[in-house]
Enzyme design. Structure first.
Site, short mmCIF file in Angstrom:
data_model
loop_
_atom_site.label_atom_id
_atom_site.label_comp_id
_atom_site.label_asym_id
_atom_site.label_seq_id
_atom_site.Cartn_x
_atom_site.Cartn_y
_atom_site.Cartn_z
N TRP A 124 67.80 5.20 72.44
CA TRP A 124 66.65 5.41 73.16
C TRP A 124 67.20 5.10 74.97
O TRP A 124 66.28 5.84 75.59
CB TRP A 124 65.71 4.31 72.94
CG TRP A 124 65.91 2.74 73.03
CD1 TRP A 124 67.27 2.26 72.92
CD2 TRP A 124 65.18 1.61 73.01
NE1 TRP A 124 67.33 0.74 73.17
CE2 TRP A 124 65.77 0.53 73.15
CE3 TRP A 124 63.82 1.72 73.20
CZ2 TRP A 124 65.35 -0.69 73.43
CZ3 TRP A 124 63.10 0.31 73.54
CH2 TRP A 124 63.85 -0.91 73.51
N ASP A 125 68.32 4.69 75.16
CA ASP A 125 68.65 5.23 76.49
C ASP A 125 68.66 6.62 76.90
O ASP A 125 68.11 6.81 77.98
CB ASP A 125 70.23 4.58 76.81
CG ASP A 125 70.13 3.10 76.49
OD1 ASP A 125 70.36 2.27 77.64
OD2 ASP A 125 70.31 2.61 75.44
N GLY A 139 66.93 -3.17 69.41
CA GLY A 139 67.42 -2.79 70.89
C GLY A 139 67.14 -3.97 71.67
O GLY A 139 67.81 -4.31 72.74
N TRP A 150 73.82 6.28 73.89
CA TRP A 150 73.02 5.34 73.26
C TRP A 150 71.45 6.20 72.98
O TRP A 150 71.10 6.73 74.04
CB TRP A 150 72.51 4.01 74.00
CG TRP A 150 73.46 2.93 73.38
CD1 TRP A 150 73.22 1.73 72.56
CD2 TRP A 150 74.85 2.76 73.71
NE1 TRP A 150 74.24 1.11 72.27
CE2 TRP A 150 75.25 1.56 73.15
CE3 TRP A 150 75.81 3.32 74.51
CZ2 TRP A 150 76.52 0.96 73.23
CZ3 TRP A 150 77.10 2.98 74.64
CH2 TRP A 150 77.79 1.78 73.99
N GLU A 206 70.79 -3.76 84.51
CA GLU A 206 70.29 -3.81 83.23
C GLU A 206 68.94 -4.56 82.95
O GLU A 206 68.02 -4.19 82.41
CB GLU A 206 71.28 -4.25 82.04
CG GLU A 206 71.34 -3.64 80.70
CD GLU A 206 72.42 -4.27 79.88
OE1 GLU A 206 73.34 -4.89 80.70
OE2 GLU A 206 72.31 -3.84 78.66
N TYR A 214 70.42 -11.83 78.49
CA TYR A 214 70.10 -10.52 77.78
C TYR A 214 68.59 -10.57 77.33
O TYR A 214 67.75 -10.65 78.10
CB TYR A 214 71.15 -10.42 76.56
CG TYR A 214 71.47 -9.11 76.11
CD1 TYR A 214 71.66 -8.11 77.13
CD2 TYR A 214 71.75 -8.77 74.82
CE1 TYR A 214 71.83 -6.77 76.71
CE2 TYR A 214 72.23 -7.55 74.38
CZ TYR A 214 72.19 -6.64 75.29
OH TYR A 214 72.58 -5.40 75.01
N TRP A 215 68.14 -10.75 76.03
CA TRP A 215 66.95 -10.60 75.47
C TRP A 215 66.27 -11.71 75.26
O TRP A 215 65.33 -11.87 74.49
CB TRP A 215 67.09 -9.61 74.18
CG TRP A 215 66.97 -8.26 74.65
CD1 TRP A 215 68.24 -7.41 74.60
CD2 TRP A 215 65.97 -7.26 74.95
NE1 TRP A 215 67.92 -6.21 74.84
CE2 TRP A 215 66.51 -6.09 75.02
CE3 TRP A 215 64.81 -7.80 75.04
CZ2 TRP A 215 65.72 -5.01 75.55
CZ3 TRP A 215 63.77 -6.42 75.38
CH2 TRP A 215 64.34 -5.20 75.82
N TYR A 243 78.56 0.25 78.81
CA TYR A 243 78.17 1.17 77.65
C TYR A 243 78.76 2.78 77.97
O TYR A 243 78.06 3.56 78.70
CB TYR A 243 76.71 1.22 78.01
CG TYR A 243 76.22 -0.18 77.67
CD1 TYR A 243 76.18 -0.81 76.45
CD2 TYR A 243 75.27 -0.89 78.85
CE1 TYR A 243 75.49 -2.31 76.31
CE2 TYR A 243 74.77 -1.87 78.71
CZ TYR A 243 74.95 -2.83 77.49
OH TYR A 243 74.75 -3.92 77.22
N ASP A 293 68.76 -7.25 71.32
CA ASP A 293 69.91 -7.84 70.20
C ASP A 293 69.81 -9.33 69.87
O ASP A 293 69.86 -9.65 68.65
CB ASP A 293 71.28 -7.63 70.95
CG ASP A 293 71.44 -6.13 71.29
OD1 ASP A 293 70.75 -5.44 70.87
OD2 ASP A 293 72.65 -5.77 71.47
N ARG A 327 75.12 -12.81 78.49
CA ARG A 327 75.38 -11.98 77.09
C ARG A 327 75.22 -12.96 75.86
O ARG A 327 74.90 -13.91 75.93
CB ARG A 327 76.75 -11.39 77.05
CG ARG A 327 77.28 -10.25 78.18
CD ARG A 327 76.57 -9.10 77.94
NE ARG A 327 76.85 -8.52 76.47
CZ ARG A 327 76.17 -7.35 75.89
NH1 ARG A 327 75.36 -6.81 76.66
NH2 ARG A 327 76.61 -6.81 74.93
C1 DGY Z 1 76.06 -3.94 72.79
O1 DGY Z 1 77.09 -3.35 72.64
O2 DGY Z 1 75.58 -4.93 73.20
C2 DGY Z 1 74.81 -2.86 72.33
O3 DGY Z 1 73.45 -3.47 72.60
C3 DGY Z 1 74.81 -2.65 70.96
O4 DGY Z 1 73.73 -1.28 70.86
#
Ligand code: DGY
Length: 442
Positions: free
Chosen positions: A36-37, A165, A34, A402, A358-359, A30, A167, A200
């Site tokens: 909220w980061d 946030g 960003w 992360e 990831y999420w 990244y 994703d 991811r």
């Molecule tokens: C990404 O690139 O995965 C980010 O979460 C986009 O904000």
């Protein structure tokens, strides 16, 4: 790592990612700013370099669009090897956009909460700074409650999973399934170069992310057209809770500056009035997200369900149900045979739970911070302490990653990740404090 080592390592991570005017979330994955980061990063920086923390906030707000939106990715230093590059968004020269290259989306508005925390009892009041940023924060919050209000509730709608946030959360699976990503613009993913692909989003999700960007840019990011035509339109419990909490903090800033609070009071009252009807499922004792396009609740159990505590939006009875029936439930969120660390981002028995992706299940430090603050607000000190303890243990064991696998605490995603480092500083400095808890719903 003991606490003093953790603190000095956390500072190093924030310095390593300092790009001068802004702080990138992590070195390779990244490389831009960003939304909220940056807010969480400012909170971390405020522990050892308040002027740099204020600069972080200023750079973020400098990218504000003319219509009030504060964008989610800002490219102050132009393109890199990150996808999407700035010109992919086609936001340049739009009458309502800003002067700095940016995405056409926004992100959870934690910033007013951070600004208030930085001007709280532990730091010298920064009156000039507050006077400078207050009108910008107010304009952004107004944009959420009006420009993103699709149904008169004042609850903002999200037009892309990246705005939440979270994703690729299972929360969005149903809404994304209804979308057929046709005529995709040519693109090549860069996010799986530095992070293992199995940590991811899956390809079908990512194609839909790109498709939705294409929809937005075809609509020239025109707010009314977006609300009417974007195929993805949701209201999220986490986002609305963060906004409500930030409205409370913005109100305190207004009071501090001697400004009128009438408009903010209206937003606070309206959210209180509609929140339960929109999100609370009394049968399950959970807050559920809402799919505005399908006009139906999203039935997935994700840890956003605990976020209303951070905003004081739950009654003590609702809070008790959330804790007893879900947070402390071995099958859903509590550590047990199948997990060691709090708090999985998705309930362990939820379809789509995947502890490294990831999420879809990993532990996120910023969620732990938000939820710990909420638990403390309602008197669940033991549960809040456990979240802080687990967060610090994860970072001591696996460094500033992360996100983390709740089963064994191994690190996932980007390395040298800033908001984990920033919140380590916050948690190590005040492990038992929620910044400025306010009133609870009766
Ligand atoms: C990404 O690139 O995965 C980010 O979460 C986009 O904000």
């Amino acid at each position: 790592m003991d606490n003093s080592e953790l603190i000095s390592r956390a500072r190093c991570v924030l310095r390593l990612n300092d790009m001068g005017e802004f702080t990138r979330p992590s070195p390779r994955q990244y490389p831009h700013q960003w939304n909220w980061d940056s807010a969480f990063i400012a909170l971390g920086l405020s522990h050892f370099d308040l002027p740099r923390a204020l600069a972080e906030v200023r750079t973020l707000l400098r990218a504000q669009w003319r219509d009030g939106m504060v964008p989610h990715i800002i490219y102050p230093t132009g393109a890199s090897d990150y996808f999407p590059p700035p010109d992919f968004w086609r936001t340049e020269n739009l009458p309502h956009a800003g002067a700095i290259p940016s995405s056409g989306l926004t992100q959870p508005p934690i910033l007013a909460t951070v600004v208030r925390a930085m001007s709280g009892p532990t730091h010298t009041a920064q009156r000039d700074f507050l006077q400078e940023v207050f009108p910008r924060l107010l304009a952004w919050h107004r944009w959420f409650h009006t420009t993103r209000d699709a149904d008169g509730t004042g609850l903002p709608c999200l037009i892309h999973p990246w705005e939440s946030g979270m994703d690729n959360s299972p929360l969005w699976a149903g809404a994304l399934d209804r979308i057929t990503p046709i005529n995709l613009p040519p693109f090549s993913r860069r996010d799986t170069i530095h992070v293992a692909p199995d940590e991811r989003p899956l390809a079908p999700d990512y194609e839909r992310f790109v498709y939705l960007i294409d929809c937005g840019r075809r609509l020239r990011w025109e707010p009314r057209a977006l609300l009417e035509q974007m195929p993805f339109l949701v209201q999220d419990v986490l986002f609305c809770s963060i906004l409500h909490r930030a409205d409370q903090d913005l109100r305190m800033l207004a009071v501090k500056l001697g400004q009128d609070t009438y408009e903010i009071d209206g937003w606070l009252a309206r959210t209180h009035e509609v929140f339960d009807t929109r999100f609370w499922d009394d049968e399950r004792g959970l807050y559920l997200d809402y799919d505005v396009r399908a006009q139906a609740p999203i039935r997935a159990n994700a840890n956003v369900t605990f976020a209303p505590l951070f905003a004081g939006l739950a009654s003590p009875e609702q809070a008790a149900r959330l804790v007893v029936e879900h947070l402390d439930n071995l099958v859903e969120y509590a550590p047990g045979a199948d997990s060691q660390f709090r708090l999985p981002s998705v309930a362990k028995n939820e379809r789509g739970y995947s502890p490294r992706r990831y999420w879809c299940g990993p532990v996120w430090i910023q969620m732990n911070w938000i939820i710990a603050g909420g638990l403390r607000r309602y008197g669940f000190a033991a549960q809040a302490d456990a979240l802080v303890r687990d967060s610090l243990a994860l970072m001591a064991q696996s460094d500033f990653r992360e996100y983390y696998d709740p089963r064994d605490g191994s690190g996932c995603g980007a390395t040298d990740f800033c908001w984990s480092a920033a919140l380590a500083l916050e948690m190590a400095a005040s492990p038992d404090s929620s910044p400025h808890p306010g009133e609870l719903k009766s």
